[in-house]
Design a protein around this motif. Sequence first.
Motif, PDB file in Angstrom:
ATOM      1  N   PRO A  20       0.804  -1.225   0.000  1.00 52.10           N
ATOM      2  CA  PRO A  20       0.000   0.000   0.000  1.00 52.10           C
ATOM      3  C   PRO A  20       0.839   1.278   0.000  1.00 52.10           C
ATOM      4  CG  PRO A  20      -0.050  -1.046   2.165  1.00 52.10           C
ATOM      5  CD  PRO A  20       0.666  -1.995   1.243  1.00 52.10           C
ATOM      6  N   ARG A  21       2.154   1.150   0.210  1.00 53.76           N
ATOM      7  CA  ARG A  21       2.980   2.364   0.166  1.00 53.76           C
ATOM      8  C   ARG A  21       3.090   2.930  -1.248  1.00 53.76           C
ATOM      9  NH1 ARG A  21       8.447   0.872   2.644  1.00 53.76           N
ATOM     10  NH2 ARG A  21       8.043  -0.946   1.354  1.00 53.76           N
ATOM     11  N   ALA A  57       9.316 -17.228  -7.952  1.00 56.00           N
ATOM     12  CA  ALA A  57       8.213 -17.595  -8.858  1.00 56.00           C
ATOM     13  C   ALA A  57       7.907 -19.086  -8.760  1.00 56.00           C
ATOM     14  CB  ALA A  57       8.576 -17.229 -10.295  1.00 56.00           C
ATOM     15  N   ASP A 104      13.110   0.171   5.941  1.00 62.11           N
ATOM     16  CA  ASP A 104      14.031   0.817   4.992  1.00 62.11           C
ATOM     17  C   ASP A 104      15.047   1.671   5.751  1.00 62.11           C
ATOM     18  OD1 ASP A 104      12.717  -0.251   2.836  1.00 62.11           O
ATOM     19  OD2 ASP A 104      11.559   1.554   2.382  1.00 62.11           O
ATOM     20  N   GLN A 105      14.552   2.435   6.723  1.00 60.10           N
ATOM     21  CA  GLN A 105      15.453   3.315   7.478  1.00 60.10           C
ATOM     22  C   GLN A 105      16.471   2.498   8.267  1.00 60.10           C
ATOM     23  OE1 GLN A 105      12.331   5.335   9.443  1.00 60.10           O
ATOM     24  NE2 GLN A 105      12.049   6.852   7.808  1.00 60.10           N
ATOM     25  N   HIS A 139      16.256  -8.054   5.125  1.00 61.85           N
ATOM     26  CA  HIS A 139      16.736  -8.676   3.878  1.00 61.85           C
ATOM     27  C   HIS A 139      18.204  -9.095   3.905  1.00 61.85           C
ATOM     28  CE1 HIS A 139      13.308  -6.327   1.630  1.00 61.85           C
ATOM     29  NE2 HIS A 139      12.845  -7.243   2.439  1.00 61.85           N
ATOM     30  N   ALA A 181      -3.557  -0.767   6.407  1.00 63.96           N
ATOM     31  CA  ALA A 181      -2.563  -0.587   5.340  1.00 63.96           C
ATOM     32  C   ALA A 181      -1.542   0.469   5.761  1.00 63.96           C
ATOM     33  CB  ALA A 181      -3.247  -0.182   4.048  1.00 63.96           C
ATOM     34  N   VAL A 194      23.369  -6.814   2.761  1.00 65.01           N
ATOM     35  CA  VAL A 194      22.439  -7.077   1.673  1.00 65.01           C
ATOM     36  C   VAL A 194      23.177  -7.092   0.325  1.00 65.01           C
ATOM     37  CG1 VAL A 194      20.521  -6.022   0.361  1.00 65.01           C
ATOM     38  CG2 VAL A 194      20.393  -6.205   2.856  1.00 65.01           C
ATOM     39  N   ARG A 214       5.173 -10.958   0.618  1.00 58.37           N
ATOM     40  CA  ARG A 214       6.152 -10.545  -0.393  1.00 58.37           C
ATOM     41  C   ARG A 214       7.391  -9.852   0.161  1.00 58.37           C
ATOM     42  NH1 ARG A 214       8.993  -8.605  -3.335  1.00 58.37           N
ATOM     43  NH2 ARG A 214       9.442  -8.885  -5.484  1.00 58.37           N
ATOM     44  N   LEU A 217       7.102  -0.978   6.997  1.00 59.49           N
ATOM     45  CA  LEU A 217       8.023  -1.220   5.878  1.00 59.49           C
ATOM     46  C   LEU A 217       8.969  -0.044   5.695  1.00 59.49           C
ATOM     47  CD1 LEU A 217       5.831  -2.945   3.135  1.00 59.49           C
ATOM     48  CD2 LEU A 217       7.528  -3.986   4.625  1.00 59.49           C
ATOM     49  N   THR A 218       8.445   1.164   5.867  1.00 57.62           N
ATOM     50  CA  THR A 218       9.300   2.342   5.727  1.00 57.62           C
ATOM     51  C   THR A 218      10.336   2.397   6.859  1.00 57.62           C
ATOM     52  OG1 THR A 218       7.526   3.511   4.605  1.00 57.62           O
ATOM     53  CG2 THR A 218       9.273   4.869   5.543  1.00 57.62           C
ATOM     54  N   ASP A 268      15.260 -12.420  -2.680  1.00 58.16           N
ATOM     55  CA  ASP A 268      15.178 -12.421  -4.141  1.00 58.16           C
ATOM     56  C   ASP A 268      16.476 -12.821  -4.838  1.00 58.16           C
ATOM     57  OD1 ASP A 268      12.465 -11.832  -4.507  1.00 58.16           O
ATOM     58  OD2 ASP A 268      12.800  -9.699  -4.213  1.00 58.16           O
ATOM     59  N   TYR A 304      25.225   5.206   0.126  1.00 58.40           N
ATOM     60  CA  TYR A 304      24.486   5.597   1.334  1.00 58.40           C
ATOM     61  C   TYR A 304      25.196   6.740   2.053  1.00 58.40           C
ATOM     62  CZ  TYR A 304      21.194   1.725   1.133  1.00 58.40           C
ATOM     63  OH  TYR A 304      20.197   0.872   0.755  1.00 58.40           O
ATOM     64  N   TYR A 326       0.999  -1.089   8.073  1.00 55.38           N
ATOM     65  CA  TYR A 326       1.851  -1.939   7.242  1.00 55.38           C
ATOM     66  C   TYR A 326       2.918  -1.083   6.530  1.00 55.38           C
ATOM     67  CZ  TYR A 326       2.680  -5.490   3.534  1.00 55.38           C
ATOM     68  OH  TYR A 326       3.226  -6.398   2.660  1.00 55.38           O
ATOM     69  N   ARG A 344      17.580  -0.408   7.454  1.00 61.26           N
ATOM     70  CA  ARG A 344      18.533  -0.969   6.493  1.00 61.26           C
ATOM     71  C   ARG A 344      19.692   0.015   6.283  1.00 61.26           C
ATOM     72  NH1 ARG A 344      14.295  -2.396   2.875  1.00 61.26           N
ATOM     73  NH2 ARG A 344      13.657  -4.036   4.309  1.00 61.26           N
ATOM     74  N   ARG A 345      19.357   1.304   6.204  1.00 55.86           N
ATOM     75  CA  ARG A 345      20.429   2.310   6.066  1.00 55.86           C
ATOM     76  C   ARG A 345      21.223   2.415   7.364  1.00 55.86           C
ATOM     77  NH1 ARG A 345      18.160   7.679   3.120  1.00 55.86           N
ATOM     78  NH2 ARG A 345      16.461   6.763   1.904  1.00 55.86           N
TER      79      ARG A 345
END
Lengths: 426, 426
Positions: free
Chosen positions: A220-221, B187, B333-334, B377, B322, B402, B194, B329-330, B182, A340, B325, B336-337
């Motif tokens: 949904p982002r 698949a 991301d932060q 990840h 949503a 990663v 996901r 996820l955001t 990934d 980064y 969620y 991860r940095r």
Amino acid sequence: MTLVQALKEIDSGRLTFEAWVRGCLERIEERNDDVKAWVFVNGERALENARRADRGPRKGPLDGVPLGIKDIIDTADMPTELGDPEIFPGRQPTVDAAVVTMARNMGFSILGKNTVSRHSIMLPGPARNPHDLSRTPGASSAGSCASVADFMTPISIGTQTGGSIVRPGTFCGVVGYKPTIDSLPYAGLRRYSRPLDTVGLISRAVEDTTLVMGEIMSDPRFDPTAPVRKDFRVGVWRPKPWEDCEPIIHQVFDDNVRRLEKAGVKVVELKMPENFDVAAEEHDVIMSYDLARSFKEIRRDHLDKCDPDLISYLDLGDTYSAEDYGRVLTAADQRRRAFYDVARDVDVLITPATLGEAPDITDTGSNAFIRLWTLLHNPAITLPVARGPRGLPVGLQVVGFVNEDAAFLYHARCIEAILGTRASEV
Amino acid sequence: MTLVQALKEIDSGRLTFEAWVRGCLERIEERNDDVKAWVFVNGERALENARRADRGPRKGPLDGVPLGIKDIIDTADMPTELGDPEIFPGRQPTVDAAVVTMARNMGFSILGKNTVSRHSIMLPGPARNPHDLSRTPGASSAGSCASVADFMTPISIGTQTGGSIVRPGTFCGVVGYKPTIDSLPYAGLRRYSRPLDTVGLISRAVEDTTLVMGEIMSDPRFDPTAPVRKDFRVGVWRPKPWEDCEPIIHQVFDDNVRRLEKAGVKVVELKMPENFDVAAEEHDVIMSYDLARSFKEIRRDHLDKCDPDLISYLDLGDTYSAEDYGRVLTAADQRRRAFYDVARDVDVLITPATLGEAPDITDTGSNAFIRLWTLLHNPAITLPVARGPRGLPVGLQVVGFVNEDAAFLYHARCIEAILGTRASEV
């Protein structure tokens, strides 16, 4: 009309999916002899699917929407000639690529297969630039970008291993998006170079791209309706081939930087580590090394059908050792970390997309500004922002952080809105 | 024997692929009633493939090697019941998953399908821990890890969405590797979530994992023969659930840190930002939200066959919006940095893998140390390093950067060599 605009017409009852698909097919019929953006069209099946979507119930927001698919992506109901019709004439896969299965499940009306440049690499192919048929559409997702630019389809699925989405997207004046690598599945596509091959989307507006990514990723982002803001930070980088650009590129780039700043966006000039310039060239080590391997059987069995430029490139690949290859991939890992460090204080980065307007049909143009991001896996998108002196589109490349594609597309959409430009009209 | 050891026996003529595969099948025959690591075995086809590999010409270094496949991965020649045999009895896919196609092309002798825990989530399933049949093998790649631990196959393909490779790998005393998300294509696998679903490998030694990854990725940097070094840097992190661990975990972890240091490895204590502890819990927001969606039809159509614990978890997922969620996820991301900032001066990071030895069969254990890395990840691997007071394996989790999996597996192999431990013998 963009994809989102057409969906609004459908919601209001002024358009049907059947009429939309029929419009695309008529446009293809009318223009494909000139533009050569399609190698195969399955109009009946697309119309049938559109009628099903019209009858309902709708499978989702993209049910019925017309779609083009690059001809290196396997389709069980259409030939897939891999950009090499002489070598693989009429080649018929028995299974859909994963991304095609996803598109079918979402209900897309698949119009057909888009033309690929010769050998699916940077060599000129049959497709033409719809803005000027004497000009290249770029390579290799040539038909994918030309067909979106020429209103033959609102969206198409392409791929990028060097600059194969961002370059033709720029030359054709559409929105060409290369996501973070492996965001969309590669299974069922011909492999060129595993560390580079990336599936992406071509559309006429960032909101279209955002809508489609959100549906595919169930995330949904990716919200095409999130209000546009101006209080974000854009990094500006003018990499090495800057000096080799046509003056229009400098002019358009600097002008757009000023317009962003004037609108209230915080613009930060970035200085990348020096070895970032080398990285774009190192991309060639990986791509030529891998191509020498992935074209090995073709070279052996179909040498007479191979372009001499392909052979030279494969020969280049054979000069590299597995050690060279590994060294460059490891250097790319280090640069990914360095990115980064340098870009930590901005939301996205902008650079030029190409060295100039689309060259004539014998030259598919340079990917010098683009391939670095294929190698480093960052999401990148080209936005059409101006016309050059020859009347051809000029683009702006926006680059984001790996795996942060939703935030990336959001900021690209803000930039698109601030600059007030959308895919150029033919 | 590990995979690489067996290949050496074959090269020297002391073993054939047929004998190797037959040995696996005999072991399965002998032990599967107890261990329940396989839901389907296709012995004849595996033997046929092994004989083809014996006759030659060899397709590559892994031609003929026995392999197990987790039963949520589609196989066109074997049923795939998705960890839900009551809901999908005898379900027969018509197409192989992409990773199965790759395995077939590489020539693997596919033995059959490995047992998955109930509903393919963290609920106990039929498989048992081969070291003690009253103990859990962990979840959800339960049969994959149990079969490698019990010498039924040298390698298996599993998946991780929470802790589904590293946890059962630890409890079974094998090498469980979750690559960067990934890296291996998803698949053709059932989707759970996901942003989390990751395909990985279970083996008995890091060199085996390295060899297989190098072949799949066609990347010469995955070099199982590169000389082991000791002059690298390991970050040490004892995250929040450290206090909840059984004493053996503290003892084994601290002891191994000292042994690395003594061997000459530079050991650096790392302090992660405080919100890294929250991140492990945020993993639940993503997983439960996505599971509520991916189990929607199952819940609607087969409620009587759904475990109450599954339903509670889906209910939890339905409490999130949503927006929740997207926010999580955001935040990921932060982080991860932020990970790059904290870990920039080390090559890999080590943390405990589990809170203790394998619990009894009614409890699949905690993934508290593991799920953060699924969410972020990063590649992660569990190495068997000791036995606990109940005689069960204790592991060490190694975490990398990663997309830098080749360097990561290299350093994991160095750590394995320095600590002198390999997959425990039953």
